[in-house]
Design an enzyme around this catalytic site. Structure first.
Site, PDB file in Angstrom:
ATOM      1  N   GLY A  31      14.026   3.146  -1.345  1.00 27.06           N
ATOM      2  CA  GLY A  31      13.743   4.471  -1.892  1.00 27.06           C
ATOM      3  C   GLY A  31      13.489   4.449  -3.386  1.00 27.06           C
ATOM      4  O   GLY A  31      13.208   3.419  -3.973  1.00 27.06           O
ATOM      5  N   TYR A  32      13.570   5.639  -3.998  1.00 28.61           N
ATOM      6  CA  TYR A  32      13.179   5.866  -5.384  1.00 28.61           C
ATOM      7  C   TYR A  32      11.774   5.286  -5.591  1.00 28.61           C
ATOM      8  O   TYR A  32      11.526   4.411  -6.411  1.00 28.61           O
ATOM      9  CB  TYR A  32      14.198   5.296  -6.377  1.00 28.61           C
ATOM     10  N   HIS A  34       7.904   4.268  -6.088  1.00 32.44           N
ATOM     11  CA  HIS A  34       6.928   4.252  -7.189  1.00 32.44           C
ATOM     12  C   HIS A  34       5.604   3.730  -6.617  1.00 32.44           C
ATOM     13  O   HIS A  34       5.523   3.431  -5.406  1.00 32.44           O
ATOM     14  CB  HIS A  34       7.433   3.398  -8.353  1.00 32.44           C
ATOM     15  N   HIS A  37       5.584   0.750  -4.148  1.00 30.25           N
ATOM     16  CA  HIS A  37       5.895   1.028  -2.735  1.00 30.25           C
ATOM     17  C   HIS A  37       4.688   1.678  -2.040  1.00 30.25           C
ATOM     18  O   HIS A  37       4.377   1.363  -0.899  1.00 30.25           O
ATOM     19  CB  HIS A  37       7.064   2.014  -2.627  1.00 30.25           C
ATOM     20  N   GLY A 147       6.570  -6.678  -1.180  1.00 29.33           N
ATOM     21  CA  GLY A 147       5.880  -6.802  -2.464  1.00 29.33           C
ATOM     22  C   GLY A 147       6.071  -8.183  -3.085  1.00 29.33           C
ATOM     23  O   GLY A 147       7.156  -8.766  -2.994  1.00 29.33           O
ATOM     24  N   ASP A 150       9.074  -9.218  -5.656  1.00 27.40           N
ATOM     25  CA  ASP A 150      10.267  -9.935  -5.203  1.00 27.40           C
ATOM     26  C   ASP A 150       9.800 -11.213  -4.507  1.00 27.40           C
ATOM     27  O   ASP A 150       9.893 -11.345  -3.277  1.00 27.40           O
ATOM     28  CB  ASP A 150      11.084  -9.054  -4.248  1.00 27.40           C
ATOM     29  N   GLN A 153      12.292 -13.104  -2.371  1.00 32.52           N
ATOM     30  CA  GLN A 153      12.588 -12.349  -1.144  1.00 32.52           C
ATOM     31  C   GLN A 153      11.490 -12.588  -0.097  1.00 32.52           C
ATOM     32  O   GLN A 153      11.772 -12.790   1.082  1.00 32.52           O
ATOM     33  CB  GLN A 153      12.704 -10.866  -1.464  1.00 32.52           C
ATOM     34  N   SER A 185       9.258  -1.100 -10.936  1.00 34.15           N
ATOM     35  CA  SER A 185      10.552  -1.333 -10.298  1.00 34.15           C
ATOM     36  C   SER A 185      11.373  -0.066 -10.431  1.00 34.15           C
ATOM     37  O   SER A 185      11.310   0.621 -11.461  1.00 34.15           O
ATOM     38  CB  SER A 185      11.265  -2.478 -11.024  1.00 34.15           C
TER      39      SER A 185
END
Ligand code: PAF
Length: 283
Positions: A31-32, A34, A37, A147, A150, A153, A185
């Site tokens: 979430g949050y 930007h 995303h 993405g 990361d 990840q 981020s």
């Protein structure tokens, strides 16, 4: 756009989509949202019939001293943004849905999680692979989009998908940057005005290093040293790591070589905020 909070309901809807022959894409997020995303959703939209975004601030990927409690959250704004780019469904489970007690199972990927961010955040990737693996089982995607910001990840997830024989295509989408180069981020909002002004030094240092390697420099230590010098010239910046590694194994490279897929990876603390960034060379 539907919003689903229960794992059982999510799973049943995904099953229905599969039975109807629809291709499901998952965009996992905390979430949050930007523009980074939203770029993942746009890729998902092109590749699948049904786009699910998960919004879940996963407690198990935060260390005890990290920012889980204060991680930024704005669910209503997230819904508007996700809908504006064509998300079909938001899966926003509660903790109890995701980790019903006693929850004793973890998914652990070895080796590629021990280096870079894994060295300073020893339990982080185990939290990520556990939650992503659960999301894969619940949402049943054909495709999942992550993405490149990361980078580690993405390598870890690809490893997990290959090792556990998940039949899911992993797409890694390019970093989205602010006009001054700072990688987008959710944590950028922690920066003070001065820190925010200084933060693009990460991008500049990486670009300079990439150009130097592409210009023929083959000594990784020399390049790492130059990145460190550039970063530490900035007030309040403390280096966690600056490393030049193989893009797949994440092991340090001894010599920079055009045949190799090379990843320049950096993590710093700017004040109390941990920022990461990276650049790929030679692919
Ligand atoms: O990249 C993130 O936002 C998270 O690590 C992820 C993949 C959503 C798992 O919680």
């Amino acid at each position: 756009m539907m919003v689903i909070r229960s794992c059982a309901e999510m799973s049943a809807l995904a099953e229905q989509q599969r039975l109807q022959g629809n291709k499901i894409a998952l965009v996992p997020t905390m979430g949050y949202l930007h523009a980074g995303h939203l770029s993942l959703v746009k890729v998902a939209r092109q590749k699948a019939d049904w786009v699910v975004m998960s919004i879940y601030v996963n407690p198990t990927q935060f260390g005890p001293q990290e920012d889980f409690a204060r991680y930024p959250r704005d669910f209503d704004r997230d819904l508007q943004l996700a809908e504006s780019v064509g998300t079909d469904l938001i899966f926003a489970p509660t903790d109890i849905e995701m980790y019903p007690p006693p929850h004793l199972t973890q998914v652990v990927v070895d080796k590629v999680t021990a280096v870079l961010c894994g060295a300073s955040r020893p339990t982080h990737f185990q939290g990520v692979t556990t939650v992503v693996s659960m999301l894969f089982n619940i949402v049943k995607p054909h495709i999942a989009i992550f993405g490149q910001k990361d980078a580690q990840q993405a390598v870890v997830i690809r490893r997990m998908v290959a090792d556990l024989h998940y039949d899911i295509q992993i797409i890694v989408s390019p970093i989205v940057r602010e006009p001054d180069g700072l990688a987008m981020s959710s944590r950028n909002r922690y920066l003070t005005a001065t820190q925010r002004k200084n933060a693009p030094v990460l991008y500049r240092a990486l670009q300079k290093a990439k150009a130097r390697i592409e210009g023929g420099e083959n000594d990784p230590s020399a390049v790492q040293e130059e990145i460190r010098r550039t970063l530490t010239s900035v007030d309040e910046m403390r280096i966690d790591y600056v490393q030049i590694v193989d893009g797949e194994t994440l092991q340090p490279v001894e010599k920079l070589d055009k045949e190799q897929n090379i990843l320049l990876a950096v993590a710093v603390f700017l004040g109390n905020t941990r920022l990461i960034d990276n650049a790929i060379v030679y692919t």
